[in-house]
Design a protein around this motif. Structure first.
Motif, PDB file in Angstrom:
ATOM      1  N   SER A   1       0.826  -1.196   0.000  1.00 55.55           N
ATOM      2  CA  SER A   1       0.000   0.000   0.000  1.00 55.55           C
ATOM      3  C   SER A   1       0.864   1.252   0.000  1.00 55.55           C
ATOM      4  O   SER A   1       0.591   2.217  -0.734  1.00 55.55           O
ATOM      5  CB  SER A   1      -0.921  -0.005   1.225  1.00 55.55           C
ATOM      6  OG  SER A   1      -1.674   1.184   1.288  1.00 55.55           O
ATOM      7  N   ALA A   2       1.917   1.247   0.798  1.00 58.70           N
ATOM      8  CA  ALA A   2       2.847   2.377   0.816  1.00 58.70           C
ATOM      9  C   ALA A   2       3.513   2.552  -0.548  1.00 58.70           C
ATOM     10  O   ALA A   2       3.700   3.684  -1.019  1.00 58.70           O
ATOM     11  CB  ALA A   2       3.893   2.177   1.901  1.00 58.70           C
ATOM     12  N   CYS A   3       3.858   1.440  -1.188  1.00 58.12           N
ATOM     13  CA  CYS A   3       4.459   1.507  -2.528  1.00 58.12           C
ATOM     14  C   CYS A   3       3.485   2.124  -3.525  1.00 58.12           C
ATOM     15  O   CYS A   3       3.871   2.969  -4.347  1.00 58.12           O
ATOM     16  CB  CYS A   3       4.868   0.115  -2.996  1.00 58.12           C
ATOM     17  SG  CYS A   3       6.215  -0.637  -2.064  1.00 58.12           S
ATOM     18  N   PHE A   4       2.225   1.690  -3.474  1.00 59.60           N
ATOM     19  CA  PHE A   4       1.223   2.227  -4.388  1.00 59.60           C
ATOM     20  C   PHE A   4       1.099   3.747  -4.229  1.00 59.60           C
ATOM     21  O   PHE A   4       1.088   4.491  -5.212  1.00 59.60           O
ATOM     22  CB  PHE A   4      -0.145   1.598  -4.118  1.00 59.60           C
ATOM     23  CG  PHE A   4      -0.293   0.156  -4.526  1.00 59.60           C
ATOM     24  CD1 PHE A   4       0.710  -0.521  -5.188  1.00 59.60           C
ATOM     25  CD2 PHE A   4      -1.466  -0.521  -4.241  1.00 59.60           C
ATOM     26  CE1 PHE A   4       0.570  -1.856  -5.554  1.00 59.60           C
ATOM     27  CE2 PHE A   4      -1.635  -1.841  -4.603  1.00 59.60           C
ATOM     28  CZ  PHE A   4      -0.620  -2.515  -5.256  1.00 59.60           C
ATOM     29  N   ILE A   5       0.974   4.201  -2.990  1.00 59.34           N
ATOM     30  CA  ILE A   5       0.811   5.633  -2.735  1.00 59.34           C
ATOM     31  C   ILE A   5       2.028   6.407  -3.209  1.00 59.34           C
ATOM     32  O   ILE A   5       1.917   7.472  -3.835  1.00 59.34           O
ATOM     33  CB  ILE A   5       0.537   5.880  -1.244  1.00 59.34           C
ATOM     34  CG1 ILE A   5      -0.843   5.322  -0.863  1.00 59.34           C
ATOM     35  CG2 ILE A   5       0.619   7.372  -0.904  1.00 59.34           C
ATOM     36  CD1 ILE A   5      -1.110   5.301   0.628  1.00 59.34           C
ATOM     37  N   SER A   6       3.201   5.881  -2.937  1.00 56.52           N
ATOM     38  CA  SER A   6       4.429   6.554  -3.361  1.00 56.52           C
ATOM     39  C   SER A   6       4.519   6.644  -4.881  1.00 56.52           C
ATOM     40  O   SER A   6       4.844   7.708  -5.441  1.00 56.52           O
ATOM     41  CB  SER A   6       5.641   5.795  -2.803  1.00 56.52           C
ATOM     42  OG  SER A   6       6.843   6.406  -3.214  1.00 56.52           O
TER      43      SER A   6
END
Length: 246
Positions: free
Chosen positions: A35-40
């Motif tokens: 999820s953090a990767c997607f947002i970044s």
């Protein structure tokens, strides 16, 4: 030049609370990590778009108090707008209204599950919203939409909608027609929110063409997401060797 707000609507990642439909195949901690990767990755795409001068990047986020963790995933010039209360429809409607209240010519809300979403689609959406009152949509493969953009608030598009069902996109088009709102339909994209769509993400990152995407439409590289997928594959491939050595 009037600018259009382009915002990720998101929840600050936390194990056990993020992308839970991806477990399995992912563990809860991996769900929060991806999820953090997607947002970044999505925010990097929006930052590229904003650098062209007619868009500004935001995160429309929840929960309150998570700003520190979220800003570490975002470009430094991103704005933050706290999500409102209520169901998804009320939060989408409020997010659009809050962004437009900041003086933008239009507002686009992008789901946080599409890390390879092409910048060209967002570019088309920005330009469409600068041409008058309309709704701009990119349909999602699951029957919803990948993003929605408006140049004025239209609460009717979000009220009493059966969210998380395959009827959302069709019903949104029906609502727009009922109120006489012009619709701009853009190329579909996909959300990564279950095992099947995670497999599609892996295939796309491996270079497989997407059947729904026009030839020549360049996806975003999604560098952090791609690195996560590589690490996870490497760890999985190492398991049999470790077991054999034991």
């Amino acid at each position: 030049m009037s600018t259009v707000a382009v915002a990720i609507i998101c929840k600050t990642p936390a194990p056990g609370k993020s992308k839970t439909r991806l477990s399995p195949p992912l563990r809860p901690d991996e769900c929060a990590e991806i999820s953090a990767c997607f947002i970044s990755d999505l925010s990097a795409t929006i930052a590229e778009l904003a650098a062209e001068g007619d868009a500004e990047g935001y995160a429309v986020y929840t929960p309150a108090g998570s700003e520190g963790a979220l800003t570490r995933l975002l470009p430094p010039d991103f704005g933050l707008v706290l999500q409102g209360e209520g169901d998804l429809g009320r939060r989408l409607d409020q997010g659009i209204a809050d962004l437009l209240a900041r003086g933008h010519a239009g507002a686009i809300l992008v789901n946080s599950d599409s890390p390879t979403l092409p910048k060209a689609l967002l570019r088309d959406a920005v330009e469409a919203l600068q041409s008058g009152d309309r709704v701009v949509l990119s349909p999602a493969l699951d029957g919803g939409y990948t993003f929605i953009g408006l140049s004025r608030p239209h609460p009717e598009l979000f009220a009493d909608m059966p969210w998380s069902t395959p009827e959302v996109y069709r019903l949104t088009l029906d609502r727009a027609r009922e109120i006489g709102l012009p619709v701009v339909e853009l190329t579909p994209w996909y959300d990564v929110d279950d095992a099947a769509s995670y497999a599609l993400l892996e295939q796309e990152l491996d270079g497989m063409p997407l059947s729904f995407a026009p030839t020549g439409l360049a996806r975003q590289p999604a560098a952090r997401t791609a690195a996560f997928v590589r690490r996870r594959r490497a760890a999985a491939s190492a398991l049999p060797a470790q077991a054999g050595a034991a």
